[in-house]
Structures are given as structure tokens and as C-alpha cells.
Design a protein around this motif. Structure first.
Motif, short mmCIF file in Angstrom:
data_model
loop_
_atom_site.label_atom_id
_atom_site.label_comp_id
_atom_site.label_asym_id
_atom_site.label_seq_id
_atom_site.Cartn_x
_atom_site.Cartn_y
_atom_site.Cartn_z
N GLU A 172 9.62 -0.67 -7.17
CA GLU A 172 9.61 -0.57 -5.77
C GLU A 172 9.11 -1.69 -5.00
O GLU A 172 9.25 -2.13 -4.06
CB GLU A 172 9.72 0.68 -5.15
CG GLU A 172 10.74 1.96 -5.66
CD GLU A 172 10.27 2.41 -6.99
OE1 GLU A 172 9.41 2.10 -7.74
OE2 GLU A 172 11.58 2.74 -7.68
N ILE A 173 7.68 -1.89 -5.69
CA ILE A 173 6.84 -2.94 -4.92
C ILE A 173 6.42 -4.07 -5.63
O ILE A 173 5.65 -5.03 -5.21
CB ILE A 173 5.51 -2.02 -4.77
CG1 ILE A 173 4.96 -1.61 -5.93
CG2 ILE A 173 5.76 -0.85 -3.91
CD1 ILE A 173 3.35 -1.25 -5.68
N GLY A 174 7.22 -4.34 -6.83
CA GLY A 174 6.71 -5.21 -7.93
C GLY A 174 7.26 -6.88 -7.48
O GLY A 174 6.65 -7.83 -7.85
N GLY A 175 8.29 -6.81 -6.83
CA GLY A 175 8.70 -8.30 -6.40
C GLY A 175 9.40 -8.94 -7.71
O GLY A 175 9.69 -8.06 -8.48
N GLU A 176 9.39 -10.08 -7.70
CA GLU A 176 10.03 -10.94 -8.72
C GLU A 176 9.03 -10.82 -9.82
O GLU A 176 9.32 -11.30 -11.03
CB GLU A 176 10.18 -12.20 -8.29
CG GLU A 176 11.30 -12.53 -7.20
CD GLU A 176 11.59 -13.91 -7.03
OE1 GLU A 176 10.96 -14.56 -7.65
OE2 GLU A 176 12.66 -14.17 -6.36
N THR A 204 1.01 -1.17 0.22
CA THR A 204 0.12 0.09 0.00
C THR A 204 0.91 1.05 -0.09
O THR A 204 0.60 2.33 -0.65
CB THR A 204 -0.81 -0.21 1.42
OG1 THR A 204 -1.31 -1.22 1.49
CG2 THR A 204 -1.86 1.04 1.17
N ASN A 205 1.82 1.14 0.79
CA ASN A 205 2.78 2.40 1.21
C ASN A 205 3.67 2.45 -0.20
O ASN A 205 4.26 1.73 -0.80
CB ASN A 205 3.63 2.45 2.25
CG ASN A 205 2.68 2.36 3.79
OD1 ASN A 205 1.79 3.03 3.36
ND2 ASN A 205 3.43 1.76 4.54
N GLY A 206 3.46 3.78 -1.06
CA GLY A 206 4.23 3.95 -2.20
C GLY A 206 3.64 3.05 -3.37
O GLY A 206 4.44 2.79 -4.25
#
Lengths: 244, 234
Positions: free
Chosen positions: B106-110, B49-51
């Protein structure tokens, strides 16, 4: 191997017991018909008599059915014959109470044939009762326990009948047990008919693997605990063919 | 492919399109990762959620009916947005939408490319505002998709007394535009050709109901069978 025609029952058998399909439809060893299946035939005879003659006393229809059952099972070794036979009267009464309000059927045992694209052999079958003035067909099923919904195999069978006859048909199944009855309306007719088509395609693909019937013994294995092999003759046939 | 027309090998479990979830009751986004524990795959939610920032494929929204309470995979009955909705399949199905996103680095992961599907009204109303903004401005950005950022979430109360509940509506803003790149659309709508299987297999995404509705004899037949009361003609 080629098949001349498919039937809803053979296609459903391919799904539920592929080895028995091989035994009966490929090797040609039809298994003895159990008393429960004869009960279905007999009940249908009694119900048909009662539907065609609305004023015929129900007990006469019961007598028709029981006589037919006794004839069909005269040589049956099924130990459940007496018990199953005793359920016929109730089933005929229940079925007539359920279906006589529909009126006299406009056709019985209507022949249906369908050869969809990609299929070498047609699918053929016969529906039980039709009331054309109402746009309704009904298949009658006798069973030990009342299902809460239409069983998949029955849905495919009825979907095939309904889809082949008209795209605006109310297709129903009446289940009758020794204690209860219910009529359900079939939903998603086209999807169930398509499912039967898909199974038929797979049957033809399966049979195309070899022209040698014995080959199919080598690629299937029966579940000997299944009710399909409850009859000692069926069990023996499995042992002789599969050595299982 | 086995002789029966379908694979009999065990599923790898990790090859499905990964999921982004929005928990409307908490107002939070979760990236749901499938993790191999050695004894099988399990779902691990990661709060993003953040960013939150993602490319939204608003060109390819699918709408229709979704049932998440199947006891297994959700049942999707969707069509491309703008098409007539299919008939409601059952009581468990609710109006919902589905589309694909690509999460930011930043938040996408693999696996940043994911699908999101929801029936939550709070989310739908928040997305609607973003969509209207997208529609208004897309002609100035041909070949591009919007990059949405989550500005905030707003509590929305519904119901009365003990039935009252609070859901959080997301408020998005278009922070920029970018080419689609590797965000390749994968449909769940039969009319998009998504589930077309070989040999004219049925195109539904879940097994069809057979029918459990009890029916009575037709009324016209009953009328013919039941004798009319003389008072009817009086």
C-alpha cells in the motif's frame, strides 16, 4: 614499464598532475626546481642546525639557511627568487621557536621503506625529525599560506612514515609560512598510509599498460594553466611532447 | 572501470538503495523517491505515515556514528549491533542506527525495499520497544522477520524555555511475521564486508580526516628545557 621504487612525492604527483608524472618519472625529464622548493630545503638546513645545537644563536641558523638557498638558486631563473629568499629568516626563526621546545631530535632524515602486499616496488621516503623518547616524528613544511588542517598529500606522506615505524607514534606536521606557524597532529594514520598504498597500486597498474614511454604521452594531457607548468622550461617541454 | 581504477562515467543517480526517513519533529514517515526530471535526479518525499506497515530487518541493525551534516552524503561509521562501537570520528557525528525495511504494498511505491538511518533519540526509543518485543518473540518465528505497524506517535518534550523542543516517539506493534523474501541485507559496516573494495582498498565509508588539532611540544621536553625555579625545591 616497471618502477624500481615509489616515493610519497612521486605518488602524490601522480594524483595531482598525471601528465607531469609522465614527463618526469616515465620520460625522465625532471623539471627545474622552483625557488619555493629550494626555500624548503634551505629552511630545513637552518632548522636542523638549530635543533642539533640548542645554544646556537638563531641568527647563525638563519645564515646557514640563507647561504644554502643562495647556493641552490645560484643558477635559478625563477623570478621570485629574491622575494622567496627574503622569507627564509622569518621561517627559520618561527620553526626553531616551534621545535626547539621538543629538545634535540634523536634522529634526522630517517629512511623508511615499506612494501605492502600486492606492490611490486617498495615505497621509500625520509622523515625530517624524530624524538624517540617522546614517540614523536615531525615533518616540516614551508608554505605560502597556513593551512587550517593537514593537506591530504602530506597526510599520506606522514602516515606512511608513522605507520612504517610504529603503530604507536605521534605524527605531526609543522607548517611555517612567512608570517605564521602551526603544528598539527595527524589523525587516522593507517587510513592515510593505506591511501598511499592504493595510489601506488594504481601507478603500477598505469605503468603496466605499455613498455613504450611515448605511449603515456598519448593517454595523458597536461593542464597548462597549472602552477606545475609556470616555469617556461616546463611549459616548453609540455608543448614539445604533447603539442598542447 | 577506467584506467585510474574507478569509473569516470556519470552516475545514473537512480541506482542507490532508496531511503525511508522519519521526521521526529513532525512524527511522520517519508518514502524518499528519486525521480528523473530529464535534467537530473531529484528527491521527492511521499508521506507514508498513515497506514504505515513494513517488514523490519531487525536481524541486521547497524549501530555507531552518523554525521548527516556533511554537506553531501551522510558519513556512516557503523558496526553490527552488539559489536563494540568505533571511536567517535568527529564532533558532527552522533550515535545512530541503520537498518533495512520492506514497505507494504500500500505504501511501498515502485521501490519498497529501503534503508532507514537516524540519530533521533525519539525514534531510537520507539524502536527499542519494538526490538525488545522482537527479541522476546523471535524464537517462536524462526526464519521470519517482524511486520511492524505504526500505532501512534507520542510527543516528547525536552529542554527548557526557548531551548524547549518537541519530538515524536513512534509506537510500533508487531502485527505479524513473514519470511525475509527479497529483503536482502546490504550493510554499511566494514565489519560486515559491505564496503570491501578490490585490492585492499581502505574500508572507511568516507575520506578520513587528516588532522586539524594544533599540538604543543611534549611536556617532558618542556620540563627539560625550562630551568626549574629554586622555589620548587624549597
Amino acid at each position: 614499464m616497471k618502477v624500481e621504487r615509489h616515493s610519497p612525492s612521486s605518488l602524490n604527483l601522480f594524483c595531482s598532475a598525471p601528465a607531469l608524472f609522465v614527463l618526469e618519472r616515465v620520460l625522465g625529464h625532471r623539471q627545474p626546481v622552483g625557488a619555493a622548493a629550494h626555500r624548503g630545503t634551505a629552511v630545513e638546513v637552518g632548522v636542523t642546525a638549530g635543533l642539533l645545537a640548542p645554544s646556537k644563536p638563531v641568527e647563525e641558523c638563519v645564515e646557514f639557511a640563507e647561504r644554502r638557498f643562495r647556493t641552490l638558486t645560484a643558477l635559478s631563473g625563477d623570478p621570485r627568487r629574491e622575494l622567496i629568499g627574503s622569507e627564509i629568516a622569518f621561517m627559520v626563526r618561527e620553526a626553531l621557536e616551534e621545535l626547539r621546545p621538543y629538545g634535540v631530535p634523536t634522529s634526522l632524515q630517517g629512511r623508511v621503506e615499506w612494501r605492502p602486499e600486492g606492490l611490486e616496488a617498495p615505497i621509500m621516503g625520509f622523515y625530517d625529525f624524530a624524538w624517540e623518547q617522546h614517540g614523536i616524528i615531525v615533518d616540516l613544511k614551508t608554505t605560502g599560506k597556513l593551512p587550517s588542517h593537514i593537506k591530504s598529500g602530506h597526510a599520506r606522506q606522514l602516515g606512511f612514515y608513522a605507520g612504517a615505524i610504529s603503530d604507536n607514534l605521534d605524527a605531526r606536521i609543522s607548517y611555517v609560512t612567512p608570517r605564521k606557524r602551526a603544528t598539527y597532529r595527524l589523525e587516522n594514520i593507517e587510513a592515510h598510509r593505506d591511501a598511499l598504498h592504493q595510489i601506488a597500486l594504481r601507478v603500477e597498474k598505469f605503468l603496466s599498460l605499455s613498455d613504450d614511454p611515448e605511449y603515456f604521452i598519448s593517454i595523458t594531457a597536461p593542464d597548462c594553466d597549472s602552477f606545475y607548468y609556470a616555469d617556461p622550461l616546463a611549459r616548453q617541454a609540455v608543448f614539445e611532447r604533447w603539442c598542447i | 572501470m577506467g584506467i585510474f581504477g574507478f569509473s569516470t562515467e556519470a552516475s545514473a543517480g537512480g541506482d542507490f538503495l532508496p531511503v525511508l526517513k522519519y521526521d521526529a519533529r513532525a512524527g511522520r514517515f517519508f518514502r524518499v523517491d528519486r525521480v528523473n526530471t530529464g535534467a537530473g535526479f531529484v528527491s521527492e518525499p511521499a508521506d507514508v505515515t498513515n497506514g504505515f506497515k513494513a517488514m523490519f530487518d531487525l536481524e541486521n541493525i547497524e549501530t555507531g556514528w552518523i554525521n548527516f551534516n556533511t554537506g553531501g552524503a551522510p558519513d556512516f561509521r557503523l558496526v553490527p549491533m552488539g559489536h563494540a562501537l568505533p571511536q567517535k570520528p568527529g564532533e558532527g557525528h552522533k550515535n545512530g542506527i541503520r537498518f533495512m525495511v520492506k514497505l507494504s504494498k500500500e505504501i511501498g511505491g515502485e521501490k519498497p525495499i529501503r534503508e532507514i538511518s537516524t540519530t533521533a533519540r525519539a525514534f531510537l526509543s520507539g524502536l527499542e520497544a519494538l526490538y525488545l518485543d522482537y527479541e522476546k518473540n523471535k524464537s517462536e518465528h524462526p526464519g521470519h522477520l517482524p511486520i511492524a505497524v505504526l500505532e501512534t506517535t507520542v510527543p516528547i518534550k525536552s529542554g527548557q524555555g526557548q531551548q524547549q523542543s518537541t519530538n515524536y516517539q513512534p509506537r510500533f506493534k508487531i502485527a505479524g511475521w513473514a519470511p525475509r523474501g527479497d529483503l536482502v541485507f546490504q550493510s554499511r559496516s566494514p565489519t560486515n564486508g559491505a564496503t570491501a573494495a578490490p585490492a585492499a582498498a581502505p574500508q572507511a565509508v568516507s575520506p578520513p580526516n587528516t588532522g586539524s588539532t594544533r599540538v604543543d611540544p611534549p611536556r617532558a621536553a618542556l620540563a627539560a628545557v625550562e630551568p626549574a625555579d629554586a622555589d620548587d625545591f624549597g
